[in-house]
Design an enzyme around this catalytic site. Structure first.
Site, PDB file in Angstrom:
ATOM      1  N   LYS A  48       0.833  -1.201   0.000  1.00  0.00           N
ATOM      2  CA  LYS A  48       0.000   0.000   0.000  1.00  0.00           C
ATOM      3  C   LYS A  48       0.871   1.256   0.000  1.00  0.00           C
ATOM      4  O   LYS A  48       0.563   2.249  -0.682  1.00  0.00           O
ATOM      5  CB  LYS A  48      -0.935  -0.015   1.206  1.00  0.00           C
ATOM      6  CG  LYS A  48      -2.064  -1.023   1.056  1.00  0.00           C
ATOM      7  CD  LYS A  48      -2.742  -1.339   2.366  1.00  0.00           C
ATOM      8  CE  LYS A  48      -3.783  -2.445   2.165  1.00  0.00           C
ATOM      9  NZ  LYS A  48      -4.305  -2.997   3.419  1.00  0.00           N
ATOM     10  N   GLN A  92      -5.347  -2.090   9.173  1.00  0.00           N
ATOM     11  CA  GLN A  92      -4.952  -3.357   8.568  1.00  0.00           C
ATOM     12  C   GLN A  92      -5.460  -4.531   9.407  1.00  0.00           C
ATOM     13  O   GLN A  92      -5.276  -4.574  10.620  1.00  0.00           O
ATOM     14  CB  GLN A  92      -3.424  -3.430   8.438  1.00  0.00           C
ATOM     15  CG  GLN A  92      -2.915  -4.684   7.767  1.00  0.00           C
ATOM     16  CD  GLN A  92      -3.371  -4.800   6.325  1.00  0.00           C
ATOM     17  OE1 GLN A  92      -3.318  -3.839   5.567  1.00  0.00           O
ATOM     18  NE2 GLN A  92      -3.822  -5.977   5.943  1.00  0.00           N
ATOM     19  N   ASP A 115     -11.443   1.379   3.121  1.00  0.00           N
ATOM     20  CA  ASP A 115     -11.648  -0.054   2.914  1.00  0.00           C
ATOM     21  C   ASP A 115     -13.113  -0.398   2.662  1.00  0.00           C
ATOM     22  O   ASP A 115     -13.419  -1.472   2.155  1.00  0.00           O
ATOM     23  CB  ASP A 115     -11.160  -0.836   4.145  1.00  0.00           C
ATOM     24  CG  ASP A 115      -9.767  -1.419   3.946  1.00  0.00           C
ATOM     25  OD1 ASP A 115      -9.375  -1.631   2.777  1.00  0.00           O
ATOM     26  OD2 ASP A 115      -9.087  -1.680   4.946  1.00  0.00           O
TER      27      ASP A 115
END
Length: 222
Positions: A48, A92, A115
């Protein structure tokens, strides 16, 4: 047989995105929060960071101890929620077992939830309204679109029921008028289900789970 080249499409999208970002007065700021040092998570986070750098997005990685308390983590998220310079927040996964993943993900401002895991974004996706969409599900739809594959009326078999892939993808497919079946580890007769499919999407993390004799001629497999 035709290969749907996801890597080529991704590179094209990133090149175009980089040009768009460079035209902005201020580059977007992404905050990635990693709790603990799970090896797979560290790889995802590095990827990322590299991708953000490639498209000229500012990326800050906040690495926290796996022993952090849930309340401490929520305080950190709240700080970034209220930072006017932050445009996106990503926690995460997975999180340590002592932390409630659902509570943490739903503590992120839905507008900063890149997300797309917040319950509000999940509900908006289901309702076919503008929302943040989980990237894997969105990427699959974008790949099919690139190759002019219309899913209207198609029998789509999704072998994954997670909130990250299977459930949002089922919503996106139904919003495009596909006939969707979601299969998983408790499903029976997966082979016979797959043999009726026009499109099979598998995300089970098991190599060779889908055998050649699961697939009829002309089926699209992702």
């Amino acid at each position: 047989m035709e290969l749907l080249d996801g890597k080529a499409l991704a590179n094209d999208i990133l090149d175009k995105l980089s040009l768009k970002v460079k035209q902005l007065d201020t580059a977007p700021n992404l905050v990635v929060i990693q709790v603990g040092n799970d090896p797979a998570s560290s790889v995802y986070v590095r990827n990322k960071e590299r991708t953000a750098e490639r498209v000229s997005i500012n990326s800050e990685t906040v690495k926290l101890s796996k022993h952090i308390t849930q309340d401490e983590l929520l305080e950190i998220i709240d700080k970034y929620n209220n930072d006017s310079l932050v445009n996106g927040i990503l926690v995460q996964l997975p999180l340590p077992k002592h932390i409630d993943e659902h509570k943490v993900l739903n503590s992120i401002n839905p507008k900063l939830d890149v997300d797309g895991f917040h319950a509000i974004n999940a509900g908006l996706t289901l309702a076919n309204k503008d929302s943040m969409i989980p990237c894997t599900a969105y990427g699959i739809m974008r790949l099919l679109e690139e190759y002019n594959i219309d899913v209207t009326g198609k029998k789509v078999k999704i072998i994954n029921r997670s909130m990250i892939v299977g459930k949002p993808l089922a919503s996106l497919m139904m919003n495009k008028h596909a006939t969707v079946t979601v299969l998983h580890s408790k499903s029976e007769n997966i082979k016979s289900e797959c043999l009726t499919a026009d499109i099979i999407i598998t995300g089970v993390g098991i190599p060779n789970f889908i055998k050649e004799d699961y697939i009829k001629e002309g089926t699209i497999v992702i």
